[in-house]
Design an enzyme around this catalytic site. Structure first.
Site, mmCIF file in Angstrom:
data_model
loop_
_atom_site.group_PDB
_atom_site.id
_atom_site.type_symbol
_atom_site.label_atom_id
_atom_site.label_comp_id
_atom_site.label_asym_id
_atom_site.label_seq_id
_atom_site.Cartn_x
_atom_site.Cartn_y
_atom_site.Cartn_z
ATOM 1 N N THR A 1 0.830 -1.206 0.000
ATOM 2 C CA THR A 1 0.000 0.000 0.000
ATOM 3 C C THR A 1 0.863 1.254 0.000
ATOM 4 O O THR A 1 0.525 2.249 -0.654
ATOM 5 C CB THR A 1 -0.957 -0.009 1.202
ATOM 6 O OG1 THR A 1 -1.789 -1.179 1.129
ATOM 7 C CG2 THR A 1 -1.845 1.223 1.209
ATOM 8 N N GLU B 1 -5.299 -4.130 -2.450
ATOM 9 C CA GLU B 1 -5.844 -5.436 -2.044
ATOM 10 C C GLU B 1 -6.445 -6.168 -3.245
ATOM 11 O O GLU B 1 -7.574 -6.682 -3.200
ATOM 12 C CB GLU B 1 -6.885 -5.264 -0.933
ATOM 13 C CG GLU B 1 -6.382 -4.536 0.300
ATOM 14 C CD GLU B 1 -5.372 -5.331 1.121
ATOM 15 O OE1 GLU B 1 -5.079 -6.498 0.762
ATOM 16 O OE2 GLU B 1 -4.854 -4.795 2.121
#
Length: 209
Positions: A16, A89
C-alpha cells in the site's frame, strides 16, 4: 503503451505504501489517478487507503459485483481524462473484474497497477491473484523478510497464542495482529504445529509532524 501490472507479496511488505507513492508521483506531474479499494477492507475507514507508515488517500470502493470498466468510464465522464488506475488489495478481485481491468488497459489505454497478496493463509492462490498472474503484462514481487532472515513468500494466520490457524474463511480482514509473513520453510514448520510465532510486529517510528 498502457499495461496491466501486478505487484504481489506476502503481508507487510509495503504494497500500500508503494501504491500511494505511485499515485503521488502521477499527481505531482499533474496527472489524475483513481484508486480502487475493496469495500470489505474498511480498517482505515470506508474508501480510505492507508499504509502502516501513516500515508493515506481516498479511493473508490468496489465489491465483487462492481463492473470496473463501467466504474472507470463513469469516472472519466464525470471528472475528465484519467492517467492511471491503482487497485489496493487486488487479491479480492473476481476473475471477471481482472478481465474488466484488462479492458481498461486495452480499450481505454489507461495503465492499471494492482497490488495484492499472492497466496492466502493456506498457501493457496486468491482468485484475483490467480488471474492477475495469468493475464497481467508485467509481474513484480515486492520483497519482505521472514523472522528467520530468509525472504518471506508465504503468509500465515495465527491465533492469540501464535499458533497457525488452518481452518476458516479465506477472507478475514486483519493486520499485524492476525497475519505474519514467513519463508516457505517456516510456513511448513508452523503449519505442522512446530513452535509458534509472535504475531505482533514492532511499530515503525513516525517522524515528527
Amino acid at each position: 503503451m498502457a499495461k496491466l501490472y501486478f505487484y504481489y507479496s506476502a503481508m507487510n511488505a509495503g504494497k500500500t505504501t508503494t501504491l500511494l507513492q505511485s499515485a503521488h508521483n502521477y499527481r505531482e506531474r499533474g496527472m489524475r489517478t483513481s484508486i480502487l479499494t475493496p469495500k470489505l477492507d474498511h480498517r482505515a475507514g470506508s474508501g480510505v487507503v492507508a499504509s502502516r507508515i501513516g500515508l493515506r488517500a481516498d479511493g473508490q470502493t468496489f465489491d465483487r459485483q462492481t463492473e470496473l470498466l463501467q466504474l472507470i468510464e463513469r469516472d472519466i465522464a464525470a471528472h475528465g481524462p484519467l492517467h492511471c488506475v491503482l487497485v489496493d488489495e487486488a487479491q479480492f478481485l473476481s476473475s471477471a473484474q481482472v478481465w474488466q481491468l484488462s479492458e481498461v488497459v486495452d480499450r481505454l489505454r489507461i495503465p492499471v497497477l494492482c497490488y495484492g497478496l499472492r497466496t492466502d493463509f493456506r498457501g493457496e492462490l486468491f482468485e484475483g491473484s490467480q488471474f492477475l498472474l495469468a493475464w497481467a503484462d508485467e509481474l513484480e514481487e515486492i520483497k519482505t523478510i521472514c523472522h528467520s532472515g530468509s525472504k518471506a513468500t508465504m503468509t500465515v494466520r495465527v491465533d492469540a497464542q501464535g499458533h497457525a490457524v488452518q481452518d476458516g474463511p479465506q477472507v478475514e480482514i486483519g493486520g499485524n495482529e492476525r497475519y505474519v509473513s514467513v519463508s516457505r520453510a517456516e510456513f511448513k514448520k508452523i503449519m505442522r504445529g512446530e513452535g509458534r510465532i509472535d504475531p505482533l510486529q514492532i511499530a515503525l517510528p513516525l517522524p515528527p509532524a
